[in-house]
Design a protein around this motif. Structure first.
Motif, PDB file in Angstrom:
ATOM      1  N   CYS A 134      -1.872  -1.215 -10.026  1.00  0.00           N
ATOM      2  CA  CYS A 134      -2.815  -0.904  -8.776  1.00  0.00           C
ATOM      3  C   CYS A 134      -4.136  -1.587  -9.219  1.00  0.00           C
ATOM      4  O   CYS A 134      -4.826  -1.261 -10.152  1.00  0.00           O
ATOM      5  N   HIS A 189      -2.789  -1.734   0.529  1.00  0.00           N
ATOM      6  CA  HIS A 189      -2.666  -0.993   1.565  1.00  0.00           C
ATOM      7  C   HIS A 189      -3.131  -1.302   2.985  1.00  0.00           C
ATOM      8  O   HIS A 189      -4.114  -1.997   2.888  1.00  0.00           O
ATOM      9  N   ASN A 212       0.282   3.176  -4.158  1.00  0.00           N
ATOM     10  CA  ASN A 212       1.112   2.214  -4.888  1.00  0.00           C
ATOM     11  C   ASN A 212       0.940   0.812  -4.533  1.00  0.00           C
ATOM     12  O   ASN A 212       1.690   0.103  -4.902  1.00  0.00           O
ATOM     13  N   MET A 213      -0.317   0.616  -3.925  1.00  0.00           N
ATOM     14  CA  MET A 213      -0.681  -0.730  -3.708  1.00  0.00           C
ATOM     15  C   MET A 213      -2.226  -0.778  -3.833  1.00  0.00           C
ATOM     16  O   MET A 213      -2.825   0.385  -4.128  1.00  0.00           O
ATOM     17  N   ALA A 247      -2.119   6.946  -8.944  1.00  0.00           N
ATOM     18  CA  ALA A 247      -1.920   5.475  -8.948  1.00  0.00           C
ATOM     19  C   ALA A 247      -0.970   5.105  -9.432  1.00  0.00           C
ATOM     20  O   ALA A 247      -0.567   5.255 -10.740  1.00  0.00           O
ATOM     21  N   HIS A 248      -0.078   4.191  -8.873  1.00  0.00           N
ATOM     22  CA  HIS A 248       0.996   3.557  -9.574  1.00  0.00           C
ATOM     23  C   HIS A 248       0.614   2.413 -10.614  1.00  0.00           C
ATOM     24  O   HIS A 248      -0.625   1.913 -10.283  1.00  0.00           O
ATOM     25  N   GLN A 249       1.070   2.220 -11.657  1.00  0.00           N
ATOM     26  CA  GLN A 249       0.921   1.033 -12.562  1.00  0.00           C
ATOM     27  C   GLN A 249       0.643  -0.126 -11.872  1.00  0.00           C
ATOM     28  O   GLN A 249       1.194  -0.661 -10.772  1.00  0.00           O
ATOM     29  N   ARG A 273       0.601  -5.876  -6.426  1.00  0.00           N
ATOM     30  CA  ARG A 273       1.285  -4.729  -5.816  1.00  0.00           C
ATOM     31  C   ARG A 273       1.237  -4.676  -4.469  1.00  0.00           C
ATOM     32  O   ARG A 273       1.759  -4.216  -3.568  1.00  0.00           O
ATOM     33  N   GLY A 311      -1.372   9.363  -2.847  1.00  0.00           N
ATOM     34  CA  GLY A 311      -0.745   8.703  -3.552  1.00  0.00           C
ATOM     35  C   GLY A 311      -0.743   7.067  -3.388  1.00  0.00           C
ATOM     36  O   GLY A 311      -0.578   6.728  -2.186  1.00  0.00           O
TER      37      GLY A 311
END
Length: 257
Positions: free
Chosen positions: A160, A250, A175-176, A156-158, A247, A173
């Motif tokens: 999120c 999704h 990213n949102m 997970a992206h920072q 973010r 993955g």
């Protein structure tokens, strides 16, 4: 106060230990750490100085709590914290870092299970009864709700957010943000449907489930949720959606394509 501390373990000054603590061979508990009653620290596990945890936590061998953030601008003298609740399990190789800002906090709730080599980065917030499977890694400032299941090798992206009762398919993955109560997966990640199994296990059935099902379809079609019957879960969903995302969200799988 009953203690079972192996003679090769290192216990620093000013460590606060509750009753019935077990500390294995070559484990390290640094000065200033606090452990509640009935905690177990396995062989070679490390609890750094600015860690406070509640009762009944189990650290398996080589787990490391409260390490320095993986932030190149971080200064080691910064006073920040990692807080853990009660009855968490940290399996082999798990790592969690303290926060980056002065007096900041990384927080882990209670009743969580973190499998081998999973990672919680600096400034994250993890809810209760959440499960990270093997090799899950989340970046800094990620928010994970209650009763979330993260499949193996999820990243997970920072910044999120993963909403409560969500289930994330292995190797996904993110990213949102992930909407509460839903199953998400794929590349790119998209919401498929409600987390049917998780909701049933939590007793969210009948009309409560039906309202969420309608809410899912309305969100997918970009329609308002205002006309739906107000259940506790719907209120939770609407409150979560009302918080501005850093973010974005999704999207949804298009089953017609």
């Amino acid at each position: 106060m009953a203690q079972n501390i192996h003679p090769t373990a290192y216990i620093g000054q000013d460590v606060i230990l509750g009753e019935n603590i077990i500390v294995g061979p070559f484990a390290v508990i640094e000065s200033g750490a606090e452990l509640g009653a009935n905690c177990q620290v396995g062989a070679h596990a490390v609890v750094h100085s600015q860690v406070k945890m509640g009762d009944g936590n189990i650290l398996h061998p080589h787990a490391v709590l409260g390490g320095l953030p993986q932030d190149t601008g971080f200064k080691a003298e910064t006073v920040s914290w990692l807080f853990c609740g009660d009855n968490n399990v940290f399996r082999e190789g798990f790592t969690a870092h303290r926060a980056t800002k002065e007096h900041g906090e990384t927080r882990i709730g209670s009743g969580c299970y973190f499998m081998n080599n999973s990672h919680v980065a600096h400034d994250c917030s993890i809810g209760n009864k959440t499960i990270f499977a093997n090799n899950v890694a989340i970046g800094g400032h990620v928010e994970v709700g209650n009763n979330v299941f993260m499949g193996g090798a999820v990243v997970a992206h920072q910044f999120c957010r993963i909403g409560s009762f969500a289930i994330v398919q292995g190797t996904t993955g993110l990213n949102m943000d992930v909407i509460p109560f839903m199953l998400i997966g794929g590349r790119p990640a998209k919401h498929y449907r409600l987390n049917t199994v998780g909701l049933k296990r939590a007793g969210i059935t009948g009309e409560r489930y039906n309202v969420l099902s309608v809410a899912f379809r309305r969100l997918k079609n970009r329609q308002s949720l205002d006309a739906l019957e107000e259940t506790p879960e719907l209120k939770q969903l609407k409150d979560w959606l009302s918080v501005k995302s850093k973010r974005g969200l999704h999207g949804f799988v298009d089953i017609s394509s």
